[in-house]
Design an enzyme around this catalytic site. Structure first.
Site, mmCIF file in Angstrom:
data_model
loop_
_atom_site.group_PDB
_atom_site.id
_atom_site.type_symbol
_atom_site.label_atom_id
_atom_site.label_comp_id
_atom_site.label_asym_id
_atom_site.label_seq_id
_atom_site.Cartn_x
_atom_site.Cartn_y
_atom_site.Cartn_z
ATOM 1 N N HIS A 152 21.335 20.380 -28.794
ATOM 2 C CA HIS A 152 21.044 21.697 -28.507
ATOM 3 C C HIS A 152 22.009 22.587 -28.929
ATOM 4 O O HIS A 152 21.577 23.582 -29.716
ATOM 5 C CB HIS A 152 21.209 21.671 -26.664
ATOM 6 C CG HIS A 152 20.376 20.751 -26.126
ATOM 7 N ND1 HIS A 152 18.815 20.556 -26.473
ATOM 8 C CD2 HIS A 152 20.561 19.966 -25.115
ATOM 9 C CE1 HIS A 152 18.558 19.821 -25.533
ATOM 10 N NE2 HIS A 152 19.455 19.171 -24.838
ATOM 11 N N GLY A 154 7.925 7.579 -16.586
ATOM 12 C CA GLY A 154 9.245 7.862 -16.878
ATOM 13 C C GLY A 154 9.723 9.030 -16.221
ATOM 14 O O GLY A 154 8.799 10.078 -15.841
ATOM 15 N N ASP A 155 11.082 9.149 -16.156
ATOM 16 C CA ASP A 155 11.731 10.403 -15.423
ATOM 17 C C ASP A 155 11.606 11.765 -16.047
ATOM 18 O O ASP A 155 11.032 12.512 -15.435
ATOM 19 C CB ASP A 155 13.245 9.918 -15.426
ATOM 20 C CG ASP A 155 14.219 11.125 -14.931
ATOM 21 O OD1 ASP A 155 14.001 11.480 -13.584
ATOM 22 O OD2 ASP A 155 15.091 11.438 -15.588
ATOM 23 N N LEU A 156 11.392 11.534 -17.394
ATOM 24 C CA LEU A 156 11.301 12.742 -17.856
ATOM 25 C C LEU A 156 9.966 13.354 -17.875
ATOM 26 O O LEU A 156 9.935 14.832 -17.489
ATOM 27 C CB LEU A 156 11.496 12.428 -19.818
ATOM 28 C CG LEU A 156 11.262 13.810 -20.512
ATOM 29 C CD1 LEU A 156 12.508 14.663 -20.827
ATOM 30 C CD2 LEU A 156 10.827 13.435 -21.926
ATOM 31 N N THR A 157 8.980 12.576 -17.786
ATOM 32 C CA THR A 157 7.473 13.148 -17.654
ATOM 33 C C THR A 157 7.683 13.823 -15.982
ATOM 34 O O THR A 157 6.888 14.914 -16.047
ATOM 35 C CB THR A 157 6.743 12.004 -17.449
ATOM 36 O OG1 THR A 157 6.672 11.109 -18.842
ATOM 37 C CG2 THR A 157 5.235 12.344 -17.434
ATOM 38 N N ASP A 191 24.549 14.356 -26.565
ATOM 39 C CA ASP A 191 23.659 14.737 -25.361
ATOM 40 C C ASP A 191 23.505 16.292 -25.606
ATOM 41 O O ASP A 191 22.091 16.897 -25.358
ATOM 42 C CB ASP A 191 24.009 14.387 -24.074
ATOM 43 C CG ASP A 191 23.137 14.887 -22.909
ATOM 44 O OD1 ASP A 191 21.805 14.712 -23.321
ATOM 45 O OD2 ASP A 191 23.623 15.357 -22.037
ATOM 46 N N GLU A 211 28.402 22.223 -17.197
ATOM 47 C CA GLU A 211 27.637 22.090 -16.076
ATOM 48 C C GLU A 211 28.133 21.612 -14.646
ATOM 49 O O GLU A 211 29.214 20.830 -14.838
ATOM 50 C CB GLU A 211 26.508 20.992 -16.534
ATOM 51 C CG GLU A 211 25.751 21.404 -17.540
ATOM 52 C CD GLU A 211 24.502 20.563 -17.991
ATOM 53 O OE1 GLU A 211 23.387 20.550 -17.402
ATOM 54 O OE2 GLU A 211 24.824 19.214 -18.649
ATOM 55 N N LYS A 213 14.158 14.432 -27.952
ATOM 56 C CA LYS A 213 15.518 14.043 -28.294
ATOM 57 C C LYS A 213 16.259 12.740 -27.736
ATOM 58 O O LYS A 213 15.776 12.565 -26.452
ATOM 59 C CB LYS A 213 16.571 15.400 -28.151
ATOM 60 C CG LYS A 213 16.963 15.699 -26.818
ATOM 61 C CD LYS A 213 18.121 16.055 -26.650
ATOM 62 C CE LYS A 213 18.793 15.608 -25.232
ATOM 63 N NZ LYS A 213 19.838 15.863 -24.780
ATOM 64 N N GLY A 249 5.031 7.080 -22.048
ATOM 65 C CA GLY A 249 6.106 7.041 -21.270
ATOM 66 C C GLY A 249 5.843 8.041 -19.915
ATOM 67 O O GLY A 249 6.750 8.437 -19.395
HETATM 68 O O1 LIG Z 1 18.805 17.874 -22.677
HETATM 69 C C1 LIG Z 1 19.555 18.082 -21.775
HETATM 70 O O2 LIG Z 1 19.884 19.109 -21.202
HETATM 71 C C2 LIG Z 1 20.243 19.474 -19.802
HETATM 72 C C3 LIG Z 1 20.568 21.006 -19.803
HETATM 73 O O3 LIG Z 1 19.625 21.832 -19.934
HETATM 74 P P1 LIG Z 1 18.780 22.370 -18.780
HETATM 75 O O4 LIG Z 1 17.853 23.218 -19.485
HETATM 76 O O5 LIG Z 1 18.392 21.577 -17.868
HETATM 77 O O6 LIG Z 1 19.874 23.314 -18.239
HETATM 78 C C4 LIG Z 1 21.527 18.525 -19.732
HETATM 79 O O7 LIG Z 1 21.637 18.711 -18.352
HETATM 80 C C5 LIG Z 1 21.137 17.074 -19.952
HETATM 81 O O8 LIG Z 1 22.181 16.365 -19.960
HETATM 82 C C6 LIG Z 1 20.489 17.080 -21.320
HETATM 83 O O9 LIG Z 1 20.091 15.636 -21.630
#
Ligand SMILES: O=C1O[C@H](COP(=O)(O)O)[C@@H](O)[C@H](O)[C@H]1O
Length: 458
Positions: free
Chosen positions: A231, A21-24, A226, A207, A139, A18
């Protein structure tokens, strides 16, 4: 700390499935850069894998860009040597090619949506995997209790549990890890943290960020899955667990599993929960459309952007103490903290007056801070009580949360990854709430973006 042994002394090869992707781009590569630039950085090889056609050169450029903010010699070496493999990760033959390119000492990071991760794990089952291979899964781990269980069973067929890294970057946050030092390395707080003294515990992650172009994922997850299912329940585990004998993978994760097994929704049917969704509004100078008007959102999903649930922990230490977990997006303020609110004193000596607020211990997740809110004798009338706050700003960890998580994967130490049974418990705990919401037993409120949430919640 325990570390899974590898068969080879060659540097670990991190394979990102992946890679496009954005996560990477947003989290993994910057996290890796922060690790490499720190004294804990070690030589590592990097391979990017994705299904789209690309080249080593194009991938190298992406890595270079992501590494720009944290340059280091190790990072330069990785950029020079990194390679790209085009592959369909649901196909065993393609994955075999990937593993051949990676060599013996490999960590496979699934930066993929859960459905694709599942297909990739099924495809891996048909292969003989290199000894010591680490599997890191992002996750959400599964989409509900049943799917998390079956994914765990599948993983058991692939590698031993200590080679599975269910990633939750909150376990890599220095501010979350602060809880361990604060609770277990000081005598002054830990003896007070129980139902004898604590009235309630709030774990809040509000947030200002909104959807940020993530409708594809978020519109199916919502705030409960989420943030709370993953978390915040892990934060609860650190806040409420019994003191472990050590912080190795066995003891720490065992302690987390034990307290989560005792945790349940305050009302068994989950209807004590609350949910809401933002409407149009303004945050600072940003004008936001209503959530349902954001690109890619399907209003028929009834996705919440603010979720709250109250939990009970059925054990001697915490019986009767509500743990309120809340997280939302597009809110007025970034409030991210764990708050222990203490019970009133058994008897306030008569003559002392003006008791306004209860004593509170607040552990800030962002920014890292520690506050103790107390009432003391006032300046003017010495018998009138005034609030005082003892405040400490804490140093954030040297590594980003993803840097910390990647470090543990590359070292083969699963302490900061979610154990299989812990992942299952997190789904079990939220299941009644998800069910009540699906059946519309809890109404969905609204709040204008940039406010503190629905007016009826204040
Ligand atoms: O995993 C996630 O976490 C972020 C918040 O964590 P941060 O370390 O980036 O402050 C959250 O904005 C996001 O929606 C969620 O998928």
């Amino acid at each position: 700390m325990t570390a899974a042994t590898s068969e080879s002394s060659a540097p670990r090869t991190l394979v990102i499935l992946g890679a496009g992707g954005d996560l990477t781009a947003r989290l993994l590569l910057p996290g890796l850069a922060s690790l490499l630039a720190s004294p804990r950085g070690e030589a590592v090889r990097l391979i990017g894998v994705d299904r789209s056609e690309s080249s080593d050169e194009a991938w190298r450029k992406r890595v270079e860009t992501a590494f720009a903010d944290a340059p280091s010699e190790l990072a330069e070496k990785i950029v020079a040597e990194t390679a790209y493999v085009q592959a369909d990760v649901s196909d065993s033959a393609s994955l075999e090619r990937v593993l051949a390119a990676a060599g013996p000492n490999v960590a496979l990071y699934f930066a993929l949506p859960p459905a694709i991760t599942l297909l990739a794990c099924k495809a891996l089952r048909k292969l003989e995997l290199p000894k010591g291979i680490m599997l890191a899964l992002e996750k959400p781990f599964g989409t509900d209790y049943a799917s998390a269980r079956s994914l765990n069973r599948l993983l058991q067929h692939l590698v031993p549990e200590e080679q599975v890294f269910r990633v939750d970057h909150f376990l890599g946050k220095s501010t979350v890890l602060n809880l361990l030092g604060l609770r277990f390395a000081n005598r002054i707080f830990e003896p007070l943290l129980s139902a004898d003294n604590v009235e309630r515990v709030d774990i809040v992650f509000d947030e200002q960020l909104a959807l940020e172009g993530r409708a594809g994922y978020y519109d199916r997850a919502g705030a409960l899955i989420d943030m709370i299912q993953s978390h915040l329940l892990l934060v609860l585990a650190f806040a409420a667990m019994e003191p472990p004998a050590s912080v190795d993978a066995e003891d720490l994760r065992g302690g987390m599993a034990q307290v989560l097994r005792a945790t349940r929704p305050w009302k068994a049917n989950g209807t004590e929960s609350r949910r809401a969704r933002y409407g149009a509004g303004t945050i600072g100078d940003r004008k936001l459309p209503a959530y349902i008007d954001e690109q890619g959102v399907d209003p028929s999903h009834h996705t919440e952007t603010l979720a709250e649930m109250t939990l009970a922990i059925d054990n001697w230490r915490w019986a009767g103490v509500p743990f309120v977990l809340r997280s939302g997006k597009a809110l007025a303020d970034t409030r991210q903290e764990i708050v222990f609110t203490f019970k009133p004193v058994p008897h306030l000596p008569s003559g002392l007056h003006g008791m306004k607020t209860p004593a509170r211990l607040r552990i800030g997740l962002k920014p890292a801070s520690l506050d103790l809110d107390l009432m003391i004798n006032g300046e003017d009338d010495p018998f009138e009580l005034d609030p005082v706050a003892l405040h400490a700003e804490l140093q954030a960890g040297q590594l980003s949360a993803y840097g910390e998580v990647l470090s543990s994967i590359l070292e083969g130490d699963p302490t900061l990854s979610v154990r299989g049974d812990v992942a299952e418990q997190c789904w079990r705990i939220v299941a009644p709430v998800l069910k009540a919401w699906r059946k519309d037993e809890v109404s969905i409120d609204t709040y204008p973006a940039g406010t503190a949430g629905p007016r009826s919640w204040h």
